[in-house]
Design a protein around this motif. Sequence first.
Motif, PDB file in Angstrom:
ATOM      1  N   TYR A 171      -6.403  -9.020  -9.581  1.00  0.00           N
ATOM      2  CA  TYR A 171      -6.864  -9.969  -8.382  1.00  0.00           C
ATOM      3  C   TYR A 171      -5.703 -11.712  -9.134  1.00  0.00           C
ATOM      4  O   TYR A 171      -5.467 -12.448  -9.378  1.00  0.00           O
ATOM      5  CB  TYR A 171      -8.000 -10.428  -7.851  1.00  0.00           C
ATOM      6  CG  TYR A 171      -8.148 -10.846  -6.597  1.00  0.00           C
ATOM      7  CD1 TYR A 171      -7.599 -10.690  -5.472  1.00  0.00           C
ATOM      8  CD2 TYR A 171      -8.043 -12.279  -7.247  1.00  0.00           C
ATOM      9  CE1 TYR A 171      -7.327 -12.099  -4.403  1.00  0.00           C
ATOM     10  CE2 TYR A 171      -7.559 -13.030  -6.123  1.00  0.00           C
ATOM     11  CZ  TYR A 171      -8.166 -13.265  -5.143  1.00  0.00           C
ATOM     12  OH  TYR A 171      -7.264 -13.972  -3.657  1.00  0.00           O
ATOM     13  N   ARG A 201      -0.465 -10.498  -5.116  1.00  0.00           N
ATOM     14  CA  ARG A 201      -0.950  -9.702  -4.650  1.00  0.00           C
ATOM     15  C   ARG A 201      -1.487  -8.611  -3.797  1.00  0.00           C
ATOM     16  O   ARG A 201      -2.263  -7.863  -3.512  1.00  0.00           O
ATOM     17  CB  ARG A 201      -2.492 -10.810  -4.091  1.00  0.00           C
ATOM     18  CG  ARG A 201      -3.240 -11.515  -4.710  1.00  0.00           C
ATOM     19  CD  ARG A 201      -4.093 -12.645  -5.403  1.00  0.00           C
ATOM     20  NE  ARG A 201      -4.536 -12.839  -6.382  1.00  0.00           N
ATOM     21  CZ  ARG A 201      -4.752 -14.717  -6.812  1.00  0.00           C
ATOM     22  NH1 ARG A 201      -5.179 -15.240  -5.072  1.00  0.00           N
ATOM     23  NH2 ARG A 201      -5.271 -15.282  -7.804  1.00  0.00           N
ATOM     24  N   LYS A 225      -2.847  -5.516  -2.687  1.00  0.00           N
ATOM     25  CA  LYS A 225      -3.742  -4.516  -2.087  1.00  0.00           C
ATOM     26  C   LYS A 225      -2.277  -3.412  -1.408  1.00  0.00           C
ATOM     27  O   LYS A 225      -3.830  -2.703  -0.572  1.00  0.00           O
ATOM     28  CB  LYS A 225      -3.279  -6.437  -0.614  1.00  0.00           C
ATOM     29  CG  LYS A 225      -4.893  -6.345   0.352  1.00  0.00           C
ATOM     30  CD  LYS A 225      -3.933  -7.132   1.079  1.00  0.00           C
ATOM     31  CE  LYS A 225      -4.767  -6.345   2.369  1.00  0.00           C
ATOM     32  NZ  LYS A 225      -5.128  -8.007   3.336  1.00  0.00           N
TER      33      LYS A 225
END
Length: 129
Positions: free
Chosen positions: A99, A106, A110
């Motif tokens: 992160y 990101r 994810k």
Amino acid sequence: MRELKEIDIFIFNTLRNILYEKVPEYKVILASKENFKYSSEYNIYFFMNEFATYLASRIIEDTTSFFVKNSFEYINLLGQSDNCEVLNIVNIGILEILYTEEANSREWIKKNLSETLQLNFEAWSKYYR
């Protein structure tokens, strides 16, 4: 105290061995690193931080590599655990590092995490704005 150290060693060896099985390239990489100092200390958090940092650099290089693909399979496998310690290791040892690596997308990270781990990954936004 000896019993607690044995637990640390067991967790370290188990997670490391699964990593080497799922991402055998990483074992070769570690063997070639002169300054890798965590292998004998059995500190799984440092070990996973090192792995996540290396993974972050590989994501920047090539998101389609086998290393990246296999690494996310490993992370998602650990994320299926019912063991709170293993889940904490994934969250603190890997997801937080990924992160905070600003050069990585990101959203891409994810998208490649399991549904459960996506929630943990998103939770880091509370701490890093």
